[in-house]
Write an enzyme that holds these catalytic residues in place. Structure first.
Site, PDB file in Angstrom:
ATOM      1  NE  ARG A 237      -4.237  -1.406  -0.096  1.00  0.00           N
ATOM      2  CZ  ARG A 237      -4.302  -2.407  -0.970  1.00  0.00           C
ATOM      3  NH1 ARG A 237      -3.293  -2.639  -1.790  1.00  0.00           N
ATOM      4  NH2 ARG A 237      -5.376  -3.166  -1.035  1.00  0.00           N
ATOM      5  CG  ASP A 261       1.970  -2.687  -8.294  1.00  0.00           C
ATOM      6  OD1 ASP A 261       1.966  -2.337  -9.495  1.00  0.00           O
ATOM      7  OD2 ASP A 261       1.030  -3.318  -7.760  1.00  0.00           O
ATOM      8  CD  GLU A 266      -2.517   3.183  -5.348  1.00  0.00           C
ATOM      9  OE1 GLU A 266      -1.356   2.880  -5.068  1.00  0.00           O
ATOM     10  OE2 GLU A 266      -3.384   2.346  -5.654  1.00  0.00           O
ATOM     11  CG  HIS A 298      -2.679  -1.002  -7.037  1.00  0.00           C
ATOM     12  ND1 HIS A 298      -2.997  -0.277  -5.927  1.00  0.00           N
ATOM     13  CD2 HIS A 298      -2.826  -2.306  -6.670  1.00  0.00           C
ATOM     14  CE1 HIS A 298      -3.338  -1.093  -4.936  1.00  0.00           C
ATOM     15  NE2 HIS A 298      -3.226  -2.339  -5.378  1.00  0.00           N
TER      16      HIS A 298
HETATM   17  P1  NAD Z   1      -1.797 -11.060   4.905  1.00  0.00           P
HETATM   18  O1  NAD Z   1      -2.887 -10.578   5.795  1.00  0.00           O
HETATM   19  O2  NAD Z   1      -1.793 -12.497   4.506  1.00  0.00           O
HETATM   20  O3  NAD Z   1      -0.377 -10.754   5.587  1.00  0.00           O
HETATM   21  C1  NAD Z   1      -0.048  -9.524   6.145  1.00  0.00           C
HETATM   22  C2  NAD Z   1       0.996  -9.793   7.215  1.00  0.00           C
HETATM   23  O4  NAD Z   1       1.468  -8.527   7.679  1.00  0.00           O
HETATM   24  C3  NAD Z   1       0.468 -10.562   8.416  1.00  0.00           C
HETATM   25  O5  NAD Z   1       1.279 -11.696   8.663  1.00  0.00           O
HETATM   26  C4  NAD Z   1       0.536  -9.555   9.551  1.00  0.00           C
HETATM   27  O6  NAD Z   1       0.827 -10.147  10.814  1.00  0.00           O
HETATM   28  C5  NAD Z   1       1.690  -8.680   9.067  1.00  0.00           C
HETATM   29  N1  NAD Z   1       1.790  -7.390   9.733  1.00  0.00           N
HETATM   30  C6  NAD Z   1       0.815  -6.648  10.329  1.00  0.00           C
HETATM   31  N2  NAD Z   1       1.351  -5.536  10.855  1.00  0.00           N
HETATM   32  C7  NAD Z   1       2.678  -5.580  10.586  1.00  0.00           C
HETATM   33  C8  NAD Z   1       3.770  -4.724  10.896  1.00  0.00           C
HETATM   34  N3  NAD Z   1       3.605  -3.586  11.572  1.00  0.00           N
HETATM   35  N4  NAD Z   1       5.003  -5.076  10.472  1.00  0.00           N
HETATM   36  C9  NAD Z   1       5.182  -6.238   9.786  1.00  0.00           C
HETATM   37  N5  NAD Z   1       4.198  -7.094   9.476  1.00  0.00           N
HETATM   38  C10 NAD Z   1       2.952  -6.758   9.866  1.00  0.00           C
HETATM   39  O7  NAD Z   1      -1.801 -10.091   3.646  1.00  0.00           O
HETATM   40  P2  NAD Z   1      -1.279 -10.390   2.167  1.00  0.00           P
HETATM   41  O8  NAD Z   1      -2.392 -11.014   1.374  1.00  0.00           O
HETATM   42  O9  NAD Z   1       0.041 -11.059   2.239  1.00  0.00           O
HETATM   43  O10 NAD Z   1      -1.116  -8.894   1.620  1.00  0.00           O
HETATM   44  C11 NAD Z   1      -0.011  -8.087   1.973  1.00  0.00           C
HETATM   45  C12 NAD Z   1      -0.182  -6.690   1.396  1.00  0.00           C
HETATM   46  O11 NAD Z   1      -0.281  -6.753  -0.029  1.00  0.00           O
HETATM   47  C13 NAD Z   1      -1.442  -5.947   1.869  1.00  0.00           C
HETATM   48  O12 NAD Z   1      -1.066  -4.597   2.139  1.00  0.00           O
HETATM   49  C14 NAD Z   1      -2.331  -5.932   0.657  1.00  0.00           C
HETATM   50  O13 NAD Z   1      -3.189  -4.825   0.685  1.00  0.00           O
HETATM   51  C15 NAD Z   1      -1.298  -5.858  -0.454  1.00  0.00           C
HETATM   52  N6  NAD Z   1      -1.777  -6.300  -1.771  1.00  0.00           N
HETATM   53  C16 NAD Z   1      -1.379  -5.587  -2.888  1.00  0.00           C
HETATM   54  C17 NAD Z   1      -1.801  -5.996  -4.149  1.00  0.00           C
HETATM   55  C18 NAD Z   1      -1.367  -5.281  -5.419  1.00  0.00           C
HETATM   56  O14 NAD Z   1      -1.971  -5.487  -6.472  1.00  0.00           O
HETATM   57  N7  NAD Z   1      -0.331  -4.469  -5.374  1.00  0.00           N
HETATM   58  C19 NAD Z   1      -2.653  -7.109  -4.273  1.00  0.00           C
HETATM   59  C20 NAD Z   1      -3.022  -7.806  -3.111  1.00  0.00           C
HETATM   60  C21 NAD Z   1      -2.572  -7.399  -1.861  1.00  0.00           C
END
Ligand code: NAD
Length: 333
Positions: A237, A261, A266, A298
């Site tokens: 994000r 990305d 954005e 994105h």
């Molecule tokens: P997920 O919920 O499976 O994993 C997120 C992890 O982050 C968890 O293990 C959580 O404990 C950890 N976390 C929470 N606070 C934290 C901190 N302060 N420091 C370190 N780790 C912390 O989520 P995911 O499916 O792996 O997604 C991860 C990110 O990717 C999210 O921000 C999501 O919005 C983003 N995302 C982006 C796209 C894209 O197209 N660019 C697509 C999907 C997801």
């Protein structure tokens, strides 16, 4: 009566995949190309469910309008949910679902695509050879093998990204407030406190959600603590990083490169064609002018597999909630 779904911020690929998934369920889809905000919320009139995406703004005023129109369900067709006021939705009796894991591989693989492009200067080489400039000057990269990679957030995407980096023979460090020690042991990943990752990482990749606690996790101060010449990757994000701090540290060489990305501001820019406009965002303009900054709009999620899964989970959940069935496991917020 068929369920009518008002769907916002849609592009041709959304329409194609959602139509395919909705057809067997008999759902009526109303596609809007504009984003959902308090101003546009009245366009949901006549629908029973709303489908929103990452840059729609589902704040309390928007949700109040949706509730007054009889919307009972908001289906986010994304994993992140920082753009919705969940307590407000709950108090208004609106159910909210998301697609928590449509294809973590899509995002992890895009993260590596960005790094390989940036490090091996593919973006520059591609343009050069098209002009018959076959010089290699300025295209020196480095081996990922043996480098130290820090993965911040070892959820679904972070874990796959870490495993890919291990496949490149990189040393992988990680931070997560909820670590998964068995997985880490299996893949030779070492957990450290966040502050200890900063001076060690040659490459730091963000895979955590945006929350009030993680807002601008990377800022002037934390980037200054990073190893000089490090690379930052962000496919999570935009607001996890203070974008102006990137400029400060790119100018001094503290950062050797940045691949994004997602971008702090954005909304209203990404996903749209602004090629005939003047971009008002000078931070973005400056970032785009640096040869060692790579920005994609994105698109990490944008694979056939991910779009198929997003459409399947979204339309199935809407069908379930319309008939008082529970949403699919793990999708309810
Ligand atoms: P997920 O919920 O499976 O994993 C997120 C992890 O982050 C968890 O293990 C959580 O404990 C950890 N976390 C929470 N606070 C934290 C901190 N302060 N420091 C370190 N780790 C912390 O989520 P995911 O499916 O792996 O997604 C991860 C990110 O990717 C999210 O921000 C999501 O919005 C983003 N995302 C982006 C796209 C894209 O197209 N660019 C697509 C999907 C997801």
């Amino acid at each position: 009566m068929p369920t009518t779904i008002s769907i916002y911020d849609t592009k041709p690929y959304d329409r194609q995949y959602l139509q395919q998934a909705a057809a067997p369920l008999g759902q009526k889809l109303i596609f809007h190309d504009f984003r959902l905000t308090a101003e546009t919320a009245p366009t949901a009139k006549g629908a029973t469910a709303v489908c929103a995406f990452v840059n729609d703004n589902l704040n309390a005023p928007c949700l109040q309008i949706l509730a007054s129109l009889g919307i009972k369900h908001i289906a986010l067709r994304c994993a992140g949910f920082n753009n919705i006021d969940l307590p407000a939705a709950k108090s208004l009796g609106i159910a909210v679902t998301r697609v928590p894991a449509y294809s973590p591989h899509a995002v992890a693989e895009h993260t590596l695509a960005l790094l390989l492009c940036l490090n091996r200067k593919i973006h520059r080489a591609y343009n050069r050879v098209r002009e018959h400039n076959f010089s290699l000057a300025g295209l020196v990269g480095f081996d990922i093998a043996g480098k130290t990679v820090a993965i911040v957030g070892t959820g679904k995407i972070g874990r796959i990204t870490a495993e890919i980096f291990r496949g490149f023979s990189a040393n992988v460090l990680a931070y997560d407030p909820f670590p998964t020690p068995d997985w880490a042991a299996k893949h030779s990943v070492t957990y450290l406190p966040f502050a200890d990752l900063l001076p060690r990482a040659d490459i730091l990749s963000l895979h955590l959600p945006l929350t009030p606690d993680t807002h601008q996790l990377l800022n002037e101060k934390t980037i200054a603590q990073m190893k000089p010449g490090a690379i930052i990757l962000n496919t999570s994000r935009g607001k996890l990083i203070d974008a102006s701090a990137l400029i400060t540290h790119l100018k001094t060489g503290q950062l050797a490169g940045v691949a994004l990305d997602v971008y702090e501001e954005e909304e209203g820019v990404f996903f749209e064609d602004h090629s005939s406009n003047i971009l008002a965002d000078d931070t973005l303009n400056l970032l785009l002018s640096f040869p060692n900054v790579l920005v994609t709009s994105h698109q990490a999620f944008l694979t056939h597999e991910a779009l198929t899964e997003i459409a399947r989970v979204t339309t199935t959940n809407i069908a379930h909630l319309a008939t008082n069935k529970a949403p699919l496991d793990g999708t309810s917020l």
